[in-house]
Design a protein around this motif. Sequence first.
Motif, PDB file in Angstrom:
ATOM      1  N   SER A  82       0.805  -1.213   0.000  1.00 45.18           N
ATOM      2  CA  SER A  82       0.000   0.000   0.000  1.00 45.18           C
ATOM      3  C   SER A  82       0.841   1.267   0.000  1.00 45.18           C
ATOM      4  O   SER A  82       0.336   2.363  -0.250  1.00 45.18           O
ATOM      5  CB  SER A  82      -0.914   0.012   1.233  1.00 45.18           C
ATOM      6  N   GLY A  83       2.115   1.126   0.309  1.00 45.44           N
ATOM      7  CA  GLY A  83       2.971   2.292   0.430  1.00 45.44           C
ATOM      8  C   GLY A  83       3.312   2.604   1.864  1.00 45.44           C
ATOM      9  O   GLY A  83       4.277   3.313   2.146  1.00 45.44           O
ATOM     10  N   LEU A  84       2.508   2.076   2.798  1.00 44.45           N
ATOM     11  CA  LEU A  84       2.723   2.313   4.222  1.00 44.45           C
ATOM     12  C   LEU A  84       2.866   1.011   5.011  1.00 44.45           C
ATOM     13  O   LEU A  84       3.652   0.928   5.946  1.00 44.45           O
ATOM     14  CB  LEU A  84       1.570   3.136   4.804  1.00 44.45           C
ATOM     15  N   SER A  85       2.105   0.018   4.644  1.00 45.74           N
ATOM     16  CA  SER A  85       2.082  -1.239   5.393  1.00 45.74           C
ATOM     17  C   SER A  85       3.414  -1.981   5.310  1.00 45.74           C
ATOM     18  O   SER A  85       4.083  -1.993   4.273  1.00 45.74           O
ATOM     19  CB  SER A  85       0.965  -2.138   4.860  1.00 45.74           C
ATOM     20  N   SER A  87      -4.481  12.381 -16.698  1.00 49.27           N
ATOM     21  CA  SER A  87      -3.388  11.717 -17.403  1.00 49.27           C
ATOM     22  C   SER A  87      -2.873  10.547 -16.580  1.00 49.27           C
ATOM     23  O   SER A  87      -3.279  10.350 -15.427  1.00 49.27           O
ATOM     24  CB  SER A  87      -2.250  12.704 -17.654  1.00 49.27           C
ATOM     25  N   VAL A  88      -1.954   9.789 -17.161  1.00 52.69           N
ATOM     26  CA  VAL A  88      -1.366   8.669 -16.439  1.00 52.69           C
ATOM     27  C   VAL A  88      -0.600   9.170 -15.218  1.00 52.69           C
ATOM     28  O   VAL A  88      -0.638   8.557 -14.147  1.00 52.69           O
ATOM     29  CB  VAL A  88      -0.441   7.856 -17.364  1.00 52.69           C
ATOM     30  N   GLY A  89       0.089  10.303 -15.366  1.00 54.05           N
ATOM     31  CA  GLY A  89       0.823  10.871 -14.235  1.00 54.05           C
ATOM     32  C   GLY A  89      -0.079  11.250 -13.081  1.00 54.05           C
ATOM     33  O   GLY A  89       0.230  10.969 -11.908  1.00 54.05           O
ATOM     34  N   ILE A  90      -1.199  11.897 -13.380  1.00 54.32           N
ATOM     35  CA  ILE A  90      -2.174  12.270 -12.354  1.00 54.32           C
ATOM     36  C   ILE A  90      -2.773  11.028 -11.715  1.00 54.32           C
ATOM     37  O   ILE A  90      -2.957  10.954 -10.492  1.00 54.32           O
ATOM     38  CB  ILE A  90      -3.285  13.151 -12.961  1.00 54.32           C
ATOM     39  N   LEU A  91      -3.072  10.017 -12.528  1.00 55.18           N
ATOM     40  CA  LEU A  91      -3.643   8.766 -12.026  1.00 55.18           C
ATOM     41  C   LEU A  91      -2.666   8.061 -11.086  1.00 55.18           C
ATOM     42  O   LEU A  91      -3.056   7.587 -10.011  1.00 55.18           O
ATOM     43  CB  LEU A  91      -4.007   7.854 -13.188  1.00 55.18           C
ATOM     44  N   ILE A  92      -1.399   7.994 -11.472  1.00 57.15           N
ATOM     45  CA  ILE A  92      -0.386   7.348 -10.630  1.00 57.15           C
ATOM     46  C   ILE A  92      -0.268   8.078  -9.292  1.00 57.15           C
ATOM     47  O   ILE A  92      -0.179   7.443  -8.237  1.00 57.15           O
ATOM     48  CB  ILE A  92       0.974   7.312 -11.362  1.00 57.15           C
ATOM     49  N   TYR A  93      -0.273   9.387  -9.327  1.00 56.26           N
ATOM     50  CA  TYR A  93      -0.197  10.180  -8.091  1.00 56.26           C
ATOM     51  C   TYR A  93      -1.396   9.906  -7.188  1.00 56.26           C
ATOM     52  O   TYR A  93      -1.259   9.710  -5.977  1.00 56.26           O
ATOM     53  CB  TYR A  93      -0.133  11.666  -8.440  1.00 56.26           C
ATOM     54  N   LEU A  98      -3.423   7.244  -7.190  1.00 60.53           N
ATOM     55  CA  LEU A  98      -3.405   5.879  -6.678  1.00 60.53           C
ATOM     56  C   LEU A  98      -2.351   5.709  -5.590  1.00 60.53           C
ATOM     57  O   LEU A  98      -2.566   4.969  -4.622  1.00 60.53           O
ATOM     58  CB  LEU A  98      -3.134   4.897  -7.817  1.00 60.53           C
ATOM     59  N   SER A  99      -1.228   6.403  -5.732  1.00 64.59           N
ATOM     60  CA  SER A  99      -0.122   6.243  -4.784  1.00 64.59           C
ATOM     61  C   SER A  99      -0.401   6.898  -3.443  1.00 64.59           C
ATOM     62  O   SER A  99      -0.240   6.274  -2.383  1.00 64.59           O
ATOM     63  CB  SER A  99       1.168   6.830  -5.377  1.00 64.59           C
ATOM     64  N   TYR A 100      -0.835   8.162  -3.474  1.00 63.24           N
ATOM     65  CA  TYR A 100      -0.893   8.959  -2.247  1.00 63.24           C
ATOM     66  C   TYR A 100      -2.303   9.197  -1.717  1.00 63.24           C
ATOM     67  O   TYR A 100      -2.476   9.434  -0.528  1.00 63.24           O
ATOM     68  CB  TYR A 100      -0.198  10.305  -2.473  1.00 63.24           C
TER      69      TYR A 100
END
Length: 291
Positions: A39-42, A243-249, A251-253
Motif C-alpha cells: 500500500s505504500g505504508l504497510s 493523465s497517467v501521471g495524475i492517475l499514478i499520483y 493511486l499512490s498517495y
Amino acid sequence: MTEKSLTHFFFTAPAVLLYTLLLVIPVFQGVYYSMTDWSGLSKNIKFIGLANYAKIFSDKRVLHAFGFTFKYSLLLLVCVLSLATVLALILHYVLKGRSKTFFRSIFFFPAVLSLIVVGMTWNEILFRVVPAIGQALGIEWLSVNILGSPATAMYGILLIHIWQGTAIPFVLILAGLQNIPTDLYEAAIIDGASPFQTFRKITVPFLLPTFNVAFVMVLKAGLMVFDYIRATTSGGPARATESVGILIYDLSYDSLKMSYALAISMVVLLVIIVITFVQMKASSKVEVGQL
C-alpha cells in the motif's frame, strides 16, 4: 591498470554511483513492488505476481487515462516539433543581427520558468483574463473558461504546454541548422534545386539527429505530463484531463495503492522505451540524400 585508466575511473565513478543509486536500483525495486500488494505504508507485503499488470487492461479508469495521455502526447509532438521547426527556420534564414539574438532570448525564456508556476499563471489567465476580454469584445466563445469544459480542457492544457515546451526543441533545431555546411546549399542552388528540394534533401536529413533528441524529450514530457494538469484542472472536470501521471499520483498517495501505481509506471516506462527504440531505428536508416 594505467594511470590514465585510474583517472578515467575516478572521474566517472561518482556519476555511475549516483546513477545506480538514484535510477537503476529504484527501477528494480519498482518492478519488485509492482508484483506485490504493498500500500505504500504497510509493512506486511504479499507477493501477487502479475496480478496488478493483468488488472491494468480491464480497468476502465486506467484505459481512459492512457487514451487521454496518448492523444495528448501525439498532439503535443505534432504541435511542438512543427512550431519549433518553423520558428527556428524563420530565425535562421530571415532574421539577422541583433534581432536574431533578441528573439532567440524571447523564445527561450519560457524554458527557465517552473512548470508549476507556468501552470498556475496560465490558469489565472484562462480563468480571469481571457473571459474578461471575450466579454468586453462581445465574443461568446472567448468569454468561457476553456479549462472548465470536459470538451475543451485538454486543449487549454495543451496550449500551456506548447507555450513552454517549444523553447528547448526550438533551440536544439536552431543549433542543428547552424551546423549544416553552407557549401551544400550553394552547390544545390548551382545545380538548380528548388527551395523545397533543398529543404528535403539537405536540411531535413542533417536535422534528423536533432529531431530524434527533440522527439524523445517531447514524447517523455507528453506521456508524463503532471504539473500543468495539477496546477489547472487536477484531472477534471469529470476526469476529462486525468493523465497517467495524475492517475499514478492519485493511486499512490490518495488511494494508497502503491503497488498498482508502480505497475502502471512500469508499463509507461516500457511504452517510452519501445517507441523511442522504434523511432531511433527508423531514423537511423535514413542518411543525407536518401529522403
